[in-house]
Motif scaffolding. Structure first.
Motif, PDB file in Angstrom:
ATOM      1  N   SER D  81       4.269  -7.822   8.896  1.00 46.89           N
ATOM      2  CA  SER D  81       3.178  -7.041   8.306  1.00 46.89           C
ATOM      3  C   SER D  81       2.975  -7.400   6.836  1.00 46.89           C
ATOM      4  N   HIS D  82       4.091  -7.590   6.134  1.00 44.82           N
ATOM      5  CA  HIS D  82       4.023  -7.940   4.718  1.00 44.82           C
ATOM      6  C   HIS D  82       3.376  -9.317   4.561  1.00 44.82           C
ATOM      7  N   HIS D  83       3.763 -10.227   5.412  1.00 43.84           N
ATOM      8  CA  HIS D  83       3.218 -11.574   5.433  1.00 43.84           C
ATOM      9  C   HIS D  83       1.700 -11.517   5.643  1.00 43.84           C
ATOM     10  N   ARG D  84       1.285 -10.711   6.591  1.00 39.26           N
ATOM     11  CA  ARG D  84      -0.119 -10.567   6.926  1.00 39.26           C
ATOM     12  C   ARG D  84      -0.890  -9.923   5.766  1.00 39.26           C
ATOM     13  N   PHE D  85      -0.290  -8.912   5.171  1.00 37.75           N
ATOM     14  CA  PHE D  85      -0.944  -8.202   4.071  1.00 37.75           C
ATOM     15  C   PHE D  85      -1.122  -9.125   2.864  1.00 37.75           C
ATOM     16  N   TYR D  86      -0.048  -9.807   2.448  1.00 37.78           N
ATOM     17  CA  TYR D  86      -0.174 -10.691   1.294  1.00 37.78           C
ATOM     18  C   TYR D  86      -1.072 -11.892   1.596  1.00 37.78           C
ATOM     19  N   GLY D  87      -1.188 -12.256   2.873  1.00 37.44           N
ATOM     20  CA  GLY D  87      -2.136 -13.293   3.259  1.00 37.44           C
ATOM     21  C   GLY D  87      -3.574 -12.876   3.001  1.00 37.44           C
ATOM     22  N   ALA D  88      -3.818 -11.576   2.975  1.00 36.92           N
ATOM     23  CA  ALA D  88      -5.173 -11.063   2.727  1.00 36.92           C
ATOM     24  C   ALA D  88      -5.437 -10.835   1.244  1.00 36.92           C
ATOM     25  N   LEU D  89      -4.419 -10.995   0.413  1.00 40.17           N
ATOM     26  CA  LEU D  89      -4.596 -10.756  -1.024  1.00 40.17           C
ATOM     27  C   LEU D  89      -4.950 -12.029  -1.771  1.00 40.17           C
ATOM     28  N   ASP D  90      -5.773 -11.865  -2.778  1.00 40.81           N
ATOM     29  CA  ASP D  90      -6.137 -12.974  -3.637  1.00 40.81           C
ATOM     30  C   ASP D  90      -5.628 -12.772  -5.056  1.00 40.81           C
TER      31      ASP D  90
END
Lengths: 213, 213, 213, 213
Positions: D81-90
Motif C-alpha cells: 500500500s505504501h509503495h502504491r501510495f508513494y507511486g501516486a505522489l509527485d
C-alpha cells in the motif's frame, strides 16, 4: 494506459522506465530482506557467558560455523538468482509483488532454521525443518519466475531465465524435498545431498541452458 | 553482446550504464550488510538486569565501549574502502558478485568477534578470533580488487586502486595475521598493533600511492 | 581533475552529478543505519516470560513505551535533519564521509541508551548516559555541517543550513549537556528539558532562520 | 521558488524531479524500516535450549508460526500500500515526512505485538495490543494519505488513491478497533475478524474503486 501510481487495479502492469522509483523499490525492499536475513545469521553464534567456558564453548562452534557458512552461501545464492531474475524483467504488476513477498517470507525464515541446524544438526527434525525452508524458498521462487514469463513481464529476448532458472529451481527444491525423508534415516547423508547440489548445481544448470540454446 | 539480465553465462560482463539497477543492487546489498553489521554492534553492550547492578555493570563497560568504537571504526573503514573501490568499477560479472559475498561473510561476522573481544579482551583466544576475522576480511577484499583489475572491470585510467588499495589491504591483513601469535604472548600488544596500523595505515598507503604516481 | 572513483587522495572533492552512485551510497548507508537503529528500538520492549506475569509486565511498560516514543521521535528528527542537510550538499570528500561515520556511531548507540532509560528512568546514571548520547549526536552533526560549509561542499545559494541547522544543533547539544548535571538532582526535570527543547526547538530555529534571512 | 535542499521552511514543497535523491531517500528509509521489521519477525520463533525439548518446543510453535505468517502478510500489505501510495505522489514536504515517521513508528512495533500474539494468543490483552497496533498503523496511514491529497502532493489525475486507499484504510482500522472489545469475550472471534477483512478487503476495496470510477 498505465501511469505510475495509477495502479489501483490489480491487473495493471507497469514498465520499469515509466515507474523507475517504484520498480527499484521492489528490488530495494527485497535486498533489504536478503541483507538483514544474511546478517542476522551472526546472532546464531554463541558468546560464552563466562571465561571458564570460553574454550569449550568456542571449541564446539564448528557446527554453528558450518551452519553460518552454509546459510550465508545459500542466501547469497538466492540473492544472486533474484538479482539475475529481476535483471531480466522489464515490467511488474501487483501479483508479482505478492509472489515476491511470499518468497521473501521463506528467505527471512533462514536465520531460524539455520540456528536450529547449528545447534541440533544431528537431530532429524532440525535437518527436516532446514530442508523444508529451502524447498519452500526454491519452489516459491520458481512460481514467481513462471508467473513473470506467462504474464510477459520479462524483457524481449530474455529467454535464458525461463529455460534455465525455472528448471534449476525445481531441481533445487526437489533435492531439498527428497532430503527430508533421507534425514529420518541419516542426517549426515541429507546434508551431503545439499552440498552436492550446491557444488554441481551451477554447472549442471549452465549445461542445461546451453543445450536449450 | 551483453544485455542486462541476459547473463545466464558466468562469463558475461555487464557495464554499469547498461545495467544501472543491477549494478546499484550490488552496492545497495553490500551497503545493507555493512549498515546492519555496524548497527548490530550496539547489541554487544549490556543492559544491567536490575538497578542494584546498574553502576557496577556500566562501570565495567569500558572494554565493551572500546570494542564498539574499534569495530565501528573498522567496519566504517571497510565501507569507505568498498565505496572507493566500487567507485572505480565500470563493469561487473557473476564471479565478482560471489567474491563480494565471500568478503561480506567476513564483514557480517564482526558483531560476533567484537562481542567476544568486548567480554574477553584479555583472553588470547578472543583476540585471535578478532584478528582472524579482520585478516579474513582484508584478504578477501584484496582478492576481489585483484580479480576486478585482472578482468578489466575498472574504468579506464583508474589505476590508483590497483597500485594502492590492493597493497594496503595486504599490509592490513598481514598485520592482523601477525598479531595472532603475538596475542598468545600478550593480548595488549596485539591490540596495540591494530591501533597502530589503523592510525598510520591511511598515511602510509597515501604515500605509497603518491610514490607510485 | 576529479573523476569518480579516482579519489585515492583524501583531498579529492566529488560532485554528485559526476559520481551519482557514490553520492547516493553515502545517504543510502546512512539511511540504513537510521532505519536499523529506529527499528531495533522495538527490541527494548519486554515480552513477559509466562502468562501469569502478562498483566504485571505489560502494565509496567509505560516507561518503556515512553522511551520508545521519545527515541523514535529523536532518531526521526535526526534523520529529517540529515535528509535536509544532504539535500543542500552538492559535493562530498573523504573527510565528510568519516565525519558522517562519527555521527552515525552516536545514532547507532541510541537503542542501547534508550533501553537503559526505559528500564532505569529514575536513576541519574541512565538519564545522564541518554543525554550524553544525544549531546554527542547533536555536536558531531554540527561539526559535520560546519565542515561541509567551510569546504564549500554545499550547493550555491544554500545558506539556510549554515545560518540555521548549525546553531540549532549547538542549542540542542547544549540543552542535552546541561540536563546532565540536572539529572543528578532530579531525573524528571532533566527529561522535561528534553521534551521542552523538542517541542519548541523547531519553532525557535525557524524564527532564527527567518530573522537571519 | 523551491530548490532542493533549500527547504528551511516547513511549508516548502519539493517535486520528485527537482529533488530526486531526497524523494527516493524517503522511500528508501521507509523500505528499510519495513524490511527490518518484517525480517525481525523471525526472532519471535523459539530455538529450544536443549535437545530433550526439541520436539515439544517445536511442536508448540504453531501459534508462533501463525503469528509469523499473519504479521509477514500484514507488514507485506502495508508495504504494498505504501509503495502504491508513494507511486501516486509527485511532491513531498516536511510535514509529510513527519506523518510518515508517525506511521512507521506503528509498523516498527509489529515484531513486538506479533511476539506477544505468538506466545499468548489466547489472552485477551495480547490480542487487544495486536489489534491496537494494527489500528494505529491503518489510521495513521489514512491521515498521511488525506494530508497528501489536501496539500496537492499527488500527481495530476491520480485520484484512485483518494477515492480508494483512504476509505479502505479507515475500514481496516475500524475492523481492528472493533475487534478489541470482541477479544475480551472471545480471542478466537477477534482473530477471525482480521483474517476475514484480510481475505475480502482487497476485493471489496477494488469494487468500491470501480463503482467510484
Amino acid at each position: 494506459m498505465a501511469e505510475p501510481g495509477g495502479h489501483a487495479d490489480d491487473a495493471a502492469v507497469l514498465h520499469r522506465d515509466e515507474a523507475g522509483i517504484e520498480f527499484s523499490r521492489i528490488v530495494a525492499f527485497s535486498d533489504g530482506v536478503f541483507a538483514i536475513a544474511i546478517t542476522l545469521l551472526v546472532l546464531t553464534l554463541q558468546i560464552p557467558s563466562d571465561a571458564a567456558d570460553l574454550d569449550s564453548v568456542l571449541g564446539k562452534q564448528h557446527d554453528d560455523l558450518f551452519a553460518y557458512a552454509l546459510s550465508f552461501a545459500v542466501i547469497g545464492k538466492f540473492w544472486v538468482s533474484h538479482h539475475r531474475f529481476y535483471g531480466a524483467l522489464d515490467r511488474f504488476d501487483n501479483r508479482l509483488m505478492w509472489l515476491n513477498l511470499l518468497y521473501l517470507a521463506w528467505v527471512a525464515l533462514v536465520p531460524f532454521s539455520s540456528d536450529l541446524l547449528g545447534n541440533y544438526g544431528e537431530e532429524p527434525v532440525a535437518v527436516i525443518i532446514y530442508a523444508a525452508n529451502m524447498a519452500g524458498a526454491s519452489l516459491t521462487f520458481s512460481i514467481q519466475i513462471a508467473y513473470a514469463y506467462r504474464r510477459g513481464l520479462a524483457r524481449d529476448g530474455a529467454t535464458e531465465q525461463r529455460r534455465y532458472a525455472g528448471p534449476a529451481n525445481y531441481i533445487l527444491g526437489g533435492v531439498f524435498l527428497l532430503s527430508m525423508p533421507v534425514a529420518l534415516v541419516n542426517t549426515f547423508a541429507a546434508q551431503a545431498m545439499w552440498l552436492l547440489v550446491f557444488a554441481t548445481g551451477r554447472r549442471a544448470a549452465d549445461r542445461l541452458a546451453r543445450i536449450g540454446a
